[in-house]
Design a protein around this motif. Structure first.
Motif, PDB file in Angstrom:
ATOM      1  N   GLU A   1       0.863  -1.175   0.000  1.00  0.00           N
ATOM      2  CA  GLU A   1       0.000   0.000   0.000  1.00  0.00           C
ATOM      3  C   GLU A   1       0.904   1.230   0.000  1.00  0.00           C
ATOM      4  N   LEU A   2       0.729   2.095  -0.992  1.00  0.00           N
ATOM      5  CA  LEU A   2       1.635   3.238  -1.126  1.00  0.00           C
ATOM      6  C   LEU A   2       1.065   4.483  -0.482  1.00  0.00           C
ATOM      7  N   LYS A   3       1.930   5.234   0.203  1.00  0.00           N
ATOM      8  CA  LYS A   3       1.509   6.531   0.719  1.00  0.00           C
ATOM      9  C   LYS A   3       2.538   7.545   0.249  1.00  0.00           C
ATOM     10  N   VAL A   4       2.081   8.607  -0.360  1.00  0.00           N
ATOM     11  CA  VAL A   4       3.002   9.633  -0.854  1.00  0.00           C
ATOM     12  C   VAL A   4       2.762  10.927  -0.092  1.00  0.00           C
ATOM     13  N   HIS A   5       3.799  11.430   0.549  1.00  0.00           N
ATOM     14  CA  HIS A   5       3.702  12.707   1.256  1.00  0.00           C
ATOM     15  C   HIS A   5       4.491  13.748   0.500  1.00  0.00           C
ATOM     16  N   LEU A   6       3.939  14.947   0.413  1.00  0.00           N
ATOM     17  CA  LEU A   6       4.634  16.034  -0.280  1.00  0.00           C
ATOM     18  C   LEU A   6       4.978  17.114   0.734  1.00  0.00           C
ATOM     19  N   ALA A   7       6.158  17.683   0.588  1.00  0.00           N
ATOM     20  CA  ALA A   7       6.528  18.786   1.484  1.00  0.00           C
ATOM     21  C   ALA A   7       7.334  19.805   0.706  1.00  0.00           C
ATOM     22  N   LYS A   8       7.117  21.059   1.053  1.00  0.00           N
ATOM     23  CA  LYS A   8       7.884  22.106   0.377  1.00  0.00           C
ATOM     24  C   LYS A   8       9.301  22.141   0.923  1.00  0.00           C
ATOM     25  N   SER A   9       9.414  21.962   2.228  1.00  0.00           N
ATOM     26  CA  SER A   9      10.755  21.958   2.829  1.00  0.00           C
ATOM     27  C   SER A   9      10.664  21.256   4.181  1.00  0.00           C
ATOM     28  N   LEU A  10      11.834  20.966   4.731  1.00  0.00           N
ATOM     29  CA  LEU A  10      11.871  20.403   6.067  1.00  0.00           C
ATOM     30  C   LEU A  10      12.278  21.514   7.031  1.00  0.00           C
ATOM     31  N   PRO A  11      11.986  21.498   8.288  1.00  0.00           N
ATOM     32  CA  PRO A  11      11.352  20.407   9.031  1.00  0.00           C
ATOM     33  C   PRO A  11       9.844  20.335   8.834  1.00  0.00           C
ATOM     34  N   LEU A  12       9.327  19.146   8.998  1.00  0.00           N
ATOM     35  CA  LEU A  12       7.897  18.940   8.865  1.00  0.00           C
ATOM     36  C   LEU A  12       7.216  19.370  10.163  1.00  0.00           C
ATOM     37  N   PRO A  13       5.999  19.833  10.061  1.00  0.00           N
ATOM     38  CA  PRO A  13       5.293  20.214  11.299  1.00  0.00           C
ATOM     39  C   PRO A  13       5.088  18.999  12.199  1.00  0.00           C
ATOM     40  N   SER A  14       5.360  19.185  13.472  1.00  0.00           N
ATOM     41  CA  SER A  14       5.393  18.022  14.358  1.00  0.00           C
ATOM     42  C   SER A  14       4.042  17.655  14.932  1.00  0.00           C
ATOM     43  N   ASN A  15       3.022  18.450  14.683  1.00  0.00           N
ATOM     44  CA  ASN A  15       1.730  18.154  15.301  1.00  0.00           C
ATOM     45  C   ASN A  15       0.909  17.165  14.483  1.00  0.00           C
ATOM     46  N   VAL A  16       1.453  16.728  13.338  1.00  0.00           N
ATOM     47  CA  VAL A  16       0.683  15.815  12.493  1.00  0.00           C
ATOM     48  C   VAL A  16       1.109  14.389  12.766  1.00  0.00           C
ATOM     49  N   ASN A  17       0.136  13.492  12.767  1.00  0.00           N
ATOM     50  CA  ASN A  17       0.432  12.098  12.976  1.00  0.00           C
ATOM     51  C   ASN A  17       0.736  11.470  11.615  1.00  0.00           C
ATOM     52  N   ARG A  18       1.970  11.081  11.401  1.00  0.00           N
ATOM     53  CA  ARG A  18       2.285  10.524  10.091  1.00  0.00           C
ATOM     54  C   ARG A  18       2.994   9.196  10.243  1.00  0.00           C
ATOM     55  N   PRO A  19       2.885   8.335   9.215  1.00  0.00           N
ATOM     56  CA  PRO A  19       3.546   7.031   9.315  1.00  0.00           C
ATOM     57  C   PRO A  19       5.055   7.172   9.174  1.00  0.00           C
ATOM     58  N   ARG A  20       5.736   6.058   9.385  1.00  0.00           N
ATOM     59  CA  ARG A  20       7.194   6.036   9.248  1.00  0.00           C
ATOM     60  C   ARG A  20       7.551   6.266   7.783  1.00  0.00           C
ATOM     61  N   ILE A  21       8.525   7.126   7.568  1.00  0.00           N
ATOM     62  CA  ILE A  21       8.909   7.441   6.191  1.00  0.00           C
ATOM     63  C   ILE A  21      10.018   6.488   5.752  1.00  0.00           C
ATOM     64  N   ASP A  22       9.791   5.834   4.601  1.00  0.00           N
ATOM     65  CA  ASP A  22      10.761   4.841   4.141  1.00  0.00           C
ATOM     66  C   ASP A  22      11.765   5.402   3.152  1.00  0.00           C
ATOM     67  N   LEU A  23      11.359   6.383   2.371  1.00  0.00           N
ATOM     68  CA  LEU A  23      12.260   6.935   1.358  1.00  0.00           C
ATOM     69  C   LEU A  23      11.986   8.423   1.216  1.00  0.00           C
ATOM     70  N   ILE A  24      13.069   9.216   1.216  1.00  0.00           N
ATOM     71  CA  ILE A  24      12.909  10.660   0.974  1.00  0.00           C
ATOM     72  C   ILE A  24      13.545  10.972  -0.377  1.00  0.00           C
ATOM     73  N   VAL A  25      12.803  11.680  -1.208  1.00  0.00           N
ATOM     74  CA  VAL A  25      13.367  12.099  -2.494  1.00  0.00           C
ATOM     75  C   VAL A  25      13.384  13.625  -2.524  1.00  0.00           C
ATOM     76  N   PHE A  26      14.564  14.201  -2.674  1.00  0.00           N
ATOM     77  CA  PHE A  26      14.694  15.654  -2.763  1.00  0.00           C
ATOM     78  C   PHE A  26      14.702  16.048  -4.232  1.00  0.00           C
ATOM     79  N   VAL A  27      13.756  16.871  -4.620  1.00  0.00           N
ATOM     80  CA  VAL A  27      13.624  17.248  -6.024  1.00  0.00           C
ATOM     81  C   VAL A  27      14.232  18.631  -6.243  1.00  0.00           C
TER      82      VAL A  27
END
Lengths: 324, 180
Positions: B43-69
């Motif tokens: 089951e795929l989950k794709v998260h998009l972010a403009k930049s890091l750090p990510l906001p810490s108040n969100v409940n998110r799954p474990r991230i397996d791969l980060i791709v910097f574009v």
């Protein structure tokens, strides 16, 4: 850097010794050839360049002779090596070119019919320019400055003049280009200058020492947004630009990638502080300084005869890159 | 928590999550959609972010791969990626980070030299992929490739781990990068 030993003509002789002064380390083409020989893959590194020194250039450039080159807008093309082109056959070439153009014009491609075109081919690095009752309609010239790295790899029959500059009507450029392509088995391609190279030019030309500045230093950015693109123009007083460059510049006589980046970053951050716009997310389209001005479509205008050779050398390098 | 760590959460059952970081919203969105269209046993989950750090108040799954574009047309995107890299834990760079450079096809629009991104990827010992995300076919191919990489990084492919993949990808790069 090996000096290239050629038994013949003037254009090649003095170039090789000055090449040593101009580039630091091996030229990109030499590095690439070396990596091909060693069977490794090649990563092109932006070279560190020497700022064109004023004294070095003045000895060769006679202001009156080259005055007609300044203050005109030239369109740039890159040209592959010419086969069996000889500097001595100019009269013959002008006759052939005359005949060709007359024939083309009579096919109805241009407005005037039956005009007598007088093609004058000038010596050394200038080539055909058309005159009609003393008014120059079209000028084109071939140029090769410090092209030694390319010269090394081509065989004897070929002449390397990678940079071609044209001023005048597009139709004339097309006709003359076709004649050259047919006669010498070469290929013209318009030379586009990308934002990376434009920022290098901006830094190099700002670094040039000038006695008095004729024009403000100006940049033009194009913002990609729909429905129409937005253009942002940023003008700086040339002395301020020079002061900024001097504060960024460390090693005398050399320009490095870091200095260019820092110079541009200072401009970007200043703009951001005032207007909250990230110029680094837009595309640099035009750079205009007191030395010369360049547009990304391959149009350039040279304003200062002192640094003519330096500007042309950089453009030759870009043309050589495009040919490869 | 401002730093992303690879193993601070438990993995979801048969779930693989990828995080795409970059300033080019439209391109990331299109790439995400292309990835979700792929047939995949996980089951795929794709998260998009403009930049890091990510906001810490969100409940998110474990991230397996980060791709910097990185968009080669825009220095801003490069700066953004360089700054975001500070918020990634070092353990992520064992095969779970990748760089993607877009825009190399239109040479006349490039304001970053290819060499700059190559050096960046080399500094972080991570693979660098080139793809013109604006062209649909290339984007679809890249989406396929990223889905395979993601499955490996999430541990869904038996006997291949993220570190294995990293050493496989790095062997094909040339050794002369050292003299940069």
């Amino acid at each position: 850097m090996d000096s290239y030993d050629v038994p013949e003509s003037t254009p090649r002789q003095c170039a090789s010794s000055r090449l040593k002064d101009y580039f630091i380390g091996a030229t990109p083409l030499q590095k690439r050839l070396e990596s091909v020989r060693k069977q490794t893959s090649f990563i092109p590194t932006p070279p560190r360049r020497k700022i064109p020194q004023c004294s070095q250039l003045q000895e060769d450039v006679d202001p009156q002779k080259f005055a007609f080159l300044l203050h005109k807008q030239w369109t740039l093309y890159s040209l592959t090596p010419l086969y069996k082109f000889s500097y001595t056959n100019f009269k013959e070439y002008s006759k052939l070119l005359n005949a060709f153009i007359a024939a083309e014009k009579q096919k109805g491609l241009a407005v005037e019919v039956g005009d007598d075109f007088n093609i004058k081919i000038l010596s050394k690095s200038q080539l055909p320019s058309e005159h009609r009752e003393g008014k120059v309609l079209w000028t084109g010239w071939f140029c090769c400055i410090f092209g030694d790295s390319l010269l090394e790899t081509v065989s004897e029959d070929f002449t390397c003049l990678p940079l071609f500059l044209a001023n005048g009507a597009e139709t004339n450029t097309a006709i003359i280009g076709t004649w050259f392509q047919k006669t010498f088995d070469c290929y013209f391609r318009p030379l586009a200058i990308n934002a990376f190279n434009l920022s290098w030019m901006a830094a190099m030309w700002t670094a040039c020492k000038m006695d008095h500045y004729m024009a403000t230093t100006e940049f033009l950015w194009s913002v990609p947004c729909s429905p129409q693109t937005l253009d942002i123009s940023y003008a700086i007083h040339p002395e301020d630009a020079k002061a900024l460059w001097d504060s960024v510049h460390k090693t005398p006589g050399e320009v490095t990638q870091e200095e260019v980046d820092l110079f541009m970053d200072c401009l970007y951050s200043h703009f951001h502080r005032h207007f909250k716009i990230h110029l680094s997310a837009t595309r640099l389209v035009r750079v205009s300084t007191s030395v010369a001005s360049a547009h990304t479509d391959g149009k350039i205008k040279i304003l200062c005869h002192k640094y003519l050779i330096g500007v042309l050398a950089y453009l030759t390098e870009l043309a050589v890159f495009q040919i490869e | 928590m401002s730093v992303l760590r690879p193993l601070d959460k438990l993995p979801g059952l048969n779930t693989a999550t990828i995080l795409l970081v970059g300033t080019e919203d439209a391109l990331l969105q299109q790439l995400a959609e292309a990835m979700l269209k792929e047939d995949c046993t996980s089951e795929l989950k794709v998260h998009l972010a403009k930049s890091l750090p990510l906001p810490s108040n969100v409940n998110r799954p474990r991230i397996d791969l980060i791709v910097f574009v990185v968009n080669l047309h825009s220095k801003h995107s490069l700066r953004n990626v360089e700054e975001s890299l500070h918020h990634v834990d070092a353990a992520f760079f064992l095969g779970k980070v990748s760089f993607l450079a877009t825009g190399a096809g239109r040479e006349s629009h490039c304001s970053i030299h290819r060499n700059t991104v190559t050096k960046l990827a080399h500094t972080y010992r991570s693979p660098l992929l080139f793809c013109d995300l604006e062209i649909e076919d290339f984007r679809a191919t890249m989406a396929q490739r990223l889905v395979r990489m993601l499955q490996i990084c999430a541990g869904h492919v038996p006997s291949v781990s993220a570190l294995n993949l990293l050493s496989l990808l790095q062997n094909s790069e040339n050794p002369s990068l050292e003299d940069l």
